[in-house]
Design a protein around this motif. Structure first.
Motif, short mmCIF file in Angstrom:
data_model
loop_
_atom_site.label_atom_id
_atom_site.label_comp_id
_atom_site.label_asym_id
_atom_site.label_seq_id
_atom_site.Cartn_x
_atom_site.Cartn_y
_atom_site.Cartn_z
N GLN A 81 -1.86 44.17 34.99
CA GLN A 81 -0.94 43.66 36.00
C GLN A 81 -0.54 44.76 37.00
OE1 GLN A 81 -0.78 43.12 32.72
NE2 GLN A 81 -0.12 41.05 32.25
N SER A 102 -0.77 35.34 32.44
CA SER A 102 -0.24 33.98 32.53
C SER A 102 -0.52 33.40 33.91
CB SER A 102 1.28 33.99 32.30
OG SER A 102 1.93 34.67 33.37
N SER A 103 -0.41 32.08 34.01
CA SER A 103 -0.61 31.41 35.30
C SER A 103 0.44 31.86 36.31
CB SER A 103 -0.57 29.89 35.12
OG SER A 103 0.64 29.48 34.51
N GLU A 104 1.64 32.18 35.82
CA GLU A 104 2.70 32.66 36.72
C GLU A 104 2.34 34.03 37.30
OE1 GLU A 104 4.19 29.59 34.10
OE2 GLU A 104 3.25 31.51 33.62
N GLU A 105 1.76 34.89 36.47
CA GLU A 105 1.34 36.21 36.96
C GLU A 105 0.22 36.08 37.98
OE1 GLU A 105 2.19 39.30 33.31
OE2 GLU A 105 0.55 37.86 33.06
N ASP A 159 -6.56 38.96 23.01
CA ASP A 159 -5.91 37.70 23.35
C ASP A 159 -6.71 36.51 22.80
OD1 ASP A 159 -7.81 38.63 25.33
OD2 ASP A 159 -7.35 36.83 26.48
N TYR A 198 -4.32 21.95 23.89
CA TYR A 198 -4.20 22.02 25.35
C TYR A 198 -4.50 20.63 25.91
CZ TYR A 198 -4.67 23.36 30.22
OH TYR A 198 -4.51 23.44 31.58
#
Length: 265
Positions: A81, A102-105, A159, A198
């Motif tokens: 990041q 993450s999708s937010e990152e 991960d 999912y």
């Protein structure tokens, strides 16, 4: 000539990336960044005696001193990041194979790339075969909406599930939506036996020595099943897609998530 710096240069994917860039027409490897063997000659790790590049642990200084066009990142979650942010703010185009964000990152970096008018690519998988697997699985899910995904990786992967499995599930969900599968009354005698959920489909992660990167998408219908599988036998399988990404990112001024968006455009 596209000037490239590799972050995570001494890792397995990093070393393969360095070798690929060194062999590629129209590219020049100008820097290598890692947290190990600081100041050592990169060539000693790659088996190239006359390669004079020294390993640095300071990415920001490396980017500012060498002014590369592209940063290839194969580091790890929690590190990548900051590397992406440094690259974009220094006008360097990041090509990222590190997963676990993450999708937010990813959305934050999309906004940062747009604000700085800097091209960027984040790709869960650079292998052309894996991208075709995702494309075929999404097409098949129109007719076989009951799906489970099994991904198998080496035991050093941090991960789970893999970025490729998540990308596959997202592509399938875009076709079939959220859909309940299996018996509503089923239960797990051992927690996690049915894998992650999912949008109603199950994802199973295997981590064992001996594997590189493999995935099966199993689709079930009345009286039949369809299995779509991809196997990366060696890390060299990532390199044609990686080099394609390095070339393509030069013409971007925004972030793209997924190499398939450049490959199948």
């Amino acid at each position: 000539m596209i000037k490239v710096v590799v972050a995570g240069a001494l890792g397995r994917m990093g070393q393969e990336s360095c070798k690929a860039v060194l062999k590629a027409e129209g590219m020049e490897l100008v820097g290598a960044v890692d947290t190990r063997e600081i100041g050592s000659a990169l060539g000693a790790h790659l088996g190239i005696a006359d390669l004079e590049i020294k390993v640095s642990d300071n990415l920001e200084k490396t980017l500012q001193d060498l002014k590369p066009d592209v940063l290839i990142d194969f580091t790890r979650p929690g590190v990548v990041q900051g590397n992406i942010e440094l690259a974009i703010k220094n006008g360097v185009r990041p090509v990222v194979g590190t997963t676990g964000m993450s999708s937010e990152e990813i959305e934050k970096f999309r906004e940062l790339a747009a604000a700085n008018q800097v091209g960027a690519l984040i790709a869960p998988n650079f292998t052309i075969g894996a991208l075709l697997m995702i494309k075929f699985a999404a097409e098949a899910a129109k007719y076989f909406p009951h799906v489970e995904i099994i991904e198998l990786h080496h035991d050093q992967k941090m991960d789970a599930p893999s970025g490729t499995a998540i990308k596959t599930a997202e592509a399938i969900a875009a076709v079939r939506g959220n859909m309940a599968q299996g018996m509503p009354s089923e239960f797990e005698k051992i927690e996690g036996s049915r894998g992650g959920n999912y949008e109603g489909m199950r994802i199973h992660s295997v981590r064992l020595p001996g594997f590189v990167a493999h995935q099966e998408v199993i689709l079930g219908g009345v009286g039949q099943t369809l299995t779509i599988r991809h196997d990366s036998i060696s890390r060299e399988s990532y390199m044609p897609g990686l080099l394609l990404a390095v070339r393509k990112v030069m013409s971007l001024n925004h972030l793209v998530y997924g190499l398939e968006n450049l490959l199948f455009e």
